[in-house]
Design an enzyme around this catalytic site. Structure first.
Site, PDB file in Angstrom:
ATOM      1  N   GLU A 156      10.333  -4.003  34.773  1.00 46.38           N
ATOM      2  CA  GLU A 156       8.151  -4.137  35.453  1.00 46.38           C
ATOM      3  C   GLU A 156       8.515  -3.321  36.844  1.00 46.38           C
ATOM      4  O   GLU A 156       8.400  -4.369  37.815  1.00 46.38           O
ATOM      5  CB  GLU A 156       8.590  -5.832  35.803  1.00 46.38           C
ATOM      6  CG  GLU A 156       8.237  -6.085  33.899  1.00 46.38           C
ATOM      7  CD  GLU A 156       8.436  -7.944  33.649  1.00 46.38           C
ATOM      8  OE1 GLU A 156       8.089  -8.451  34.734  1.00 46.38           O
ATOM      9  OE2 GLU A 156       8.214  -8.065  32.897  1.00 46.38           O
ATOM     10  N   ASN A 197      10.588  -0.565  31.416  1.00 45.88           N
ATOM     11  CA  ASN A 197       9.838  -1.420  30.277  1.00 45.88           C
ATOM     12  C   ASN A 197       8.971  -1.717  30.837  1.00 45.88           C
ATOM     13  O   ASN A 197       9.213  -2.130  32.397  1.00 45.88           O
ATOM     14  CB  ASN A 197      10.416  -2.096  29.710  1.00 45.88           C
ATOM     15  CG  ASN A 197      10.587  -3.587  28.840  1.00 45.88           C
ATOM     16  OD1 ASN A 197       9.936  -2.919  27.428  1.00 45.88           O
ATOM     17  ND2 ASN A 197      10.416  -4.335  28.842  1.00 45.88           N
ATOM     18  N   HIS A 233       3.186  -8.210  25.630  1.00 41.18           N
ATOM     19  CA  HIS A 233       3.180 -10.212  25.423  1.00 41.18           C
ATOM     20  C   HIS A 233       1.373 -10.054  25.382  1.00 41.18           C
ATOM     21  O   HIS A 233       0.539 -10.049  26.725  1.00 41.18           O
ATOM     22  CB  HIS A 233       3.689 -10.992  26.536  1.00 41.18           C
ATOM     23  CG  HIS A 233       4.780 -10.831  26.541  1.00 41.18           C
ATOM     24  ND1 HIS A 233       5.777 -10.665  25.835  1.00 41.18           N
ATOM     25  CD2 HIS A 233       5.747 -10.129  27.760  1.00 41.18           C
ATOM     26  CE1 HIS A 233       7.146 -11.049  26.407  1.00 41.18           C
ATOM     27  NE2 HIS A 233       7.031  -9.959  27.129  1.00 41.18           N
ATOM     28  N   GLU A 261       8.752  -6.634  23.567  1.00 39.72           N
ATOM     29  CA  GLU A 261       8.739  -8.060  23.706  1.00 39.72           C
ATOM     30  C   GLU A 261       7.456  -8.624  22.689  1.00 39.72           C
ATOM     31  O   GLU A 261       6.445  -9.417  23.292  1.00 39.72           O
ATOM     32  CB  GLU A 261       8.562  -8.588  25.071  1.00 39.72           C
ATOM     33  CG  GLU A 261      10.116  -7.753  25.578  1.00 39.72           C
ATOM     34  CD  GLU A 261      10.208  -8.346  26.835  1.00 39.72           C
ATOM     35  OE1 GLU A 261       9.077  -8.693  28.078  1.00 39.72           O
ATOM     36  OE2 GLU A 261      10.843  -7.476  27.555  1.00 39.72           O
ATOM     37  N   ASP A 263       5.136 -10.830  21.662  1.00 39.39           N
ATOM     38  CA  ASP A 263       3.697 -12.124  21.054  1.00 39.39           C
ATOM     39  C   ASP A 263       2.020 -12.103  21.730  1.00 39.39           C
ATOM     40  O   ASP A 263       2.375 -11.198  22.110  1.00 39.39           O
ATOM     41  CB  ASP A 263       4.870 -13.519  22.068  1.00 39.39           C
ATOM     42  CG  ASP A 263       5.454 -13.015  23.075  1.00 39.39           C
ATOM     43  OD1 ASP A 263       4.110 -12.186  24.394  1.00 39.39           O
ATOM     44  OD2 ASP A 263       5.773 -13.972  23.767  1.00 39.39           O
TER      45      ASP A 263
HETATM   46  C1  XIL Z   1      12.279 -13.998  30.329  1.00 42.10           C
HETATM   47  C2  XIL Z   1      13.034 -15.227  29.099  1.00 42.10           C
HETATM   48  O1  XIL Z   1      12.745 -15.144  27.300  1.00 42.10           O
HETATM   49  C3  XIL Z   1      12.537 -16.667  29.535  1.00 42.10           C
HETATM   50  O2  XIL Z   1      13.838 -17.229  29.219  1.00 42.10           O
HETATM   51  C4  XIL Z   1      13.454 -16.430  30.833  1.00 42.10           C
HETATM   52  O3  XIL Z   1      13.353 -18.102  31.537  1.00 42.10           O
HETATM   53  C5  XIL Z   1      12.167 -15.713  31.850  1.00 42.10           C
HETATM   54  O4  XIL Z   1      12.366 -13.970  31.587  1.00 42.10           O
HETATM   55  N1  XIL Z   1       9.250  -9.849  30.054  1.00 42.10           N
HETATM   56  C6  XIL Z   1      10.591  -9.989  30.294  1.00 42.10           C
HETATM   57  C7  XIL Z   1      11.493 -10.668  29.543  1.00 42.10           C
HETATM   58  O5  XIL Z   1      10.795  -8.670  30.873  1.00 42.10           O
HETATM   59  O6  XIL Z   1      13.414 -10.196  30.203  1.00 42.10           O
HETATM   60  C8  XIL Z   1      11.137 -11.905  29.802  1.00 42.10           C
HETATM   61  O7  XIL Z   1      11.476 -12.659  29.333  1.00 42.10           O
HETATM   62  C9  XIL Z   1       9.822 -12.210  29.159  1.00 42.10           C
HETATM   63  C10 XIL Z   1       8.807 -11.186  30.825  1.00 42.10           C
END
Ligand code: XIL
Length: 472
Positions: A156, A197, A233, A261, A263
Site C-alpha cells: 500500500e 501490493n 476489497h 485479498e 472480498d
Molecule cells: C487486515 C487484517 O485482516 C486485520 O486482521 C488487521 O486488523 C488489519 O489488517 N490490506 C492488507 C491486509 O494488506 O494486510 C489487511 O489485513 C487488509 C487490508
C-alpha cells in the site's frame, strides 16, 4: 442433495449420501477450488490467521479448497520485529507449517507497510530508517527463504491520487525506498517472487496509473520486481469494468499480477439478490484472471464470513466471502467453481460439508484422560477430517501420540498439526513442537486429508498415549 456429514456415528448415513452424490457432483467440482485452478495454471488462496487454525470447520475448508495461504497478520512488522532488532517468527512459522501440511504455498505478507508498523520505527530519526528497513527485510526474508512463494515487499505505497504515501520510509528515503526494499528482499531470497501490493488499483484510475508508472520505471532500472498485487476489497456491484484491461497492461510490462485479498462486501443484512450479485462479482474477478496470462492466481481474504476483517473495519458491511458464518458455500462459491470450469450441480458436497461434531461416543474403555471430537467432510473420492483432542485429566500431557484405525480404503495424503504414520490401517498421529503440551482442560485440533474408496467414515475409536478417549 444435502451435505455429507460424518460423525463417528454418522458413517452409514454418509456413505449413503455419497452414493447418491456421486452421480450428480462432477469430479472437477468436488475437487475444490485449488484443483480447478491448478488445471488452469493458477492457484486459489486464502488468508489465514493463527486463531483460524483451531477452528475445525474452517481448516476443513482450507485444506480442501486452497493451495495458497497468506498469513493474515503474522508476518507483519508489528509481529515480527516488535522492538528494534528483536524478532518473533513463531506466529508466521505456524502459518507456514500449516500451509505445508495442506500442500499449500505461502504468499509472504508483508515486509514494508505504513500500517501495523511498530511505533519504534516511525519514531526513529530519519537517518536511521533505511538501515532499520534493510535489516528488517533481510532478517525476515532470510528466515523464510525457500518457504515463501512470494513477498509483498511494499504494501500500500500509494495515496488515492497516485502520490506516494508520506510514511516513515518515504520521509527518510523519498521514492527510492521502494527500489531499495525490492533489492534488499531479492538479495535475501532470490527465489521469491517480489510484489508491490495495493488496494483501489484494480481498475484503471489515478492510483493504478501511478503503480503502472512505478513498475515501468523499476523495470527500466533493472530493479527486481515480479508482480503487482491487486488487493480487490470490492463493494457489491462495484468490480471495475476495467479490471481485465488493467491486469493486461501490467502483464504487458513483464510482471505477473495476482488478486491478493479478494472480498466483496455487502451492506447487512444481505438479501438473496445481494448474494446473486456477489456471485457475479466473484465470477468476474476469476474470469478476468483466467483471461490474462500473467495473472497467477486469486486469494480470498479469510475463509468465511466469520473470519473476515470487513465487519470490524467497514461498519454495517459484511458477508464478503464465498462461505457463510457456518462455512457453508454461498452462491459466490458456485459461481467461482463454474468460472474455473467445474460443475456447480452440487457445491455443498465439494465445499465444506456441514461440520457437526460427532454426536456419539466411541469410548471403548473407561473414561480416559482424553476426549476426542471428530469431524469428517467428504466428497466422492476424498475427505478431510479434523480431530480435536482435549486433556480431560488433571495432569499436563507433555507429548502425545494418538492411535486410531482408518476404515478400509482410506489413505492419508497430508496432515496438519500432527504427523501421521503409516498412511493407512492402524496409524499414529504424533504432536508437533507447538502442540505437544496440553494442560488439564486444554485442547488441540489436528487433522488430515485422505482418499477413500467409498467408506468415508471416521475411525471408531482413539487412544491417546495408549489410553482410550471418550468422544465429545
Ligand atoms: C487486515 C487484517 O485482516 C486485520 O486482521 C488487521 O486488523 C488489519 O489488517 N490490506 C492488507 C491486509 O494488506 O494486510 C489487511 O489485513 C487488509 C487490508
Amino acid at each position: 442433495m444435502a451435505v455429507a456429514v460424518a460423525g463417528l456415528a454418522a458413517g452409514a448415513l454418509l456413505v449413503t449420501g455419497l452414493a447418491a452424490e456421486a452421480g450428480s457432483a462432477s469430479a472437477a467440482g468436488s475437487a475444490g477450488l485449488k484443483t480447478l485452478a491448478e488445471a488452469k495454471g493458477r492457484y486459489f488462496g486464502t488468508a489465514l490467521t493463527q486463531s483460524n487454525l483451531s477452528v475445525p470447520a474452517l481448516t476443513a475448508v482450507a485444506a480442501a479448497q486452497f493451495d495458497m495461504v497468506t498469513p493474515g497478520n503474522e508476518m507483519k512488522w508489528d509481529t515480527t520485529e516488535p522492538s528494534n532488532g528483536s524478532y518473533n517468527f513463531a506466529p508466521g512459522d505456524q502459518i507456514v507449517s500449516y500451509a505445508q501440511s495442506i500442500g499449500a504455498k505461502v504468499r509472504g505478507h508483508n515486509l514494508v507497510w505504513h500500517s501495523q508498523l511498530p511505533s519504534w520505527v516511525s519514531s526513529l530519526p530519519t537517518a536511521q530508517v533505511q538501515a532499520a528497513m534493510e535489516a528488517h527485510i533481510t532478517t525476515e526474508a532470510t528466515h523464510y527463504k525457500g518457504k515463501v512463494y512470494s513477498w509483498d515487499v511494499v504494501n500500500e505505497p500509494f495515496n488515492e491520487d497516485g502520490t506516494l504515501r508520506q510514511d516513515a520510509f518515504y520521509a527518510a528515503m523519498g521514492s527510492g525506498y521502494i527500489a531499495d526494499a525490492l533489492r534488499t528482499a531479492h538479495a535475501a531470497d532470490p527465489g521469491a517472487k517480489l510484489y508491490l501490493n495495493d488496494y483501489n488499483i484494480e481498475g484503471e484510475n489515478a492510483k493504478s496509473d501511478a503503480m503502472y508508472n512505478l513498475v515501468s520505471s523499476l523495470k527500466a532500472q533493472g530493479v527486481p520486481i515480479d508482480g503487482v498485487g491487486l488487493e480487490s476489497h470490492f463493494i457489491l456491484g462495484q468490480v471495475p469494468s476495467t479490471l481485465q484491461a488493467n491486469m493486461q497492461r501490467f502483464a504487458a510490462l513483464g510482471v505477473n499480477v495476482a488478486v491478493t485479498e479478494l472480498d466483496d462486501r455487502i451492506q447487512l443484512p444481505a438479501s438473496s439478490a445481494n448474494l446473486s450479485q456477489q456471485a457475479s462479482d466473484y465470477a468476474a474477478v476469476v474470469n478476468a484472471c483466467l483471461t490474462v496470462t500473467g495473472c497467477v492466481g486469486v486469494s480470498q481474504w479469510g475463509v468465511g464470513d466469520a473470519d473476515s476483517w470487513i465487519p470490524g473495519t467497514f461498519s454495517g458491511y459484511g458477508a464478503a466471502t464465498m462461505y457463510d458464518n457456518n462455512y457453508q458455500p454461498k452462491p459466490a462459491y458456485s459461481a467461482v467453481v463454474t468460472a474455473l470450469g467445474g460443475s456447480t450441480s452440487s457445491p455443498s458436497a465439494s465445499a465444506s460439508a456441514s461440520a457437526s461434531p460427532s454426536p456419539s461416543a466411541s469410548a471403548t474403555g473407561s473414561a480416559g484422560a482424553c476426549k476426542v471430537a471428530d469431524v469428517v467432510n467428504a466428497w466422492n473420492t476424498g475427505l478431510t477430517e479434523n480431530i480435536t483432542l482435549t486433556n480431560t485429566g488433571s495432569t499436563t500431557i507433555s507429548g502425545w501420540s494418538l492411535g486410531f484405525t482408518l476404515p478400509a480404503g482410506q489413505t492419508v495424503t497430508s496432515a496438519w498439526n500432527t504427523t501421521i504414520t503409516p498412511a493407512s490401517g492402524t496409524v499414529t498421529g504424533v504432536n508437533l513442537s507447538y502442540n505437544g503440551t496440553l494442560a488439564p482442560g486444554a485442547a488441540t485440533t489436528i487433522g488430515f486429508q485422505a482418499t477413500h474408496t467409498g467408506n468415508a467414515a471416521a475411525p471408531a475409536a482413539f487412544t491417546l498415549n495408549g489410553r482410550s478417549c471418550t468422544a465429545g
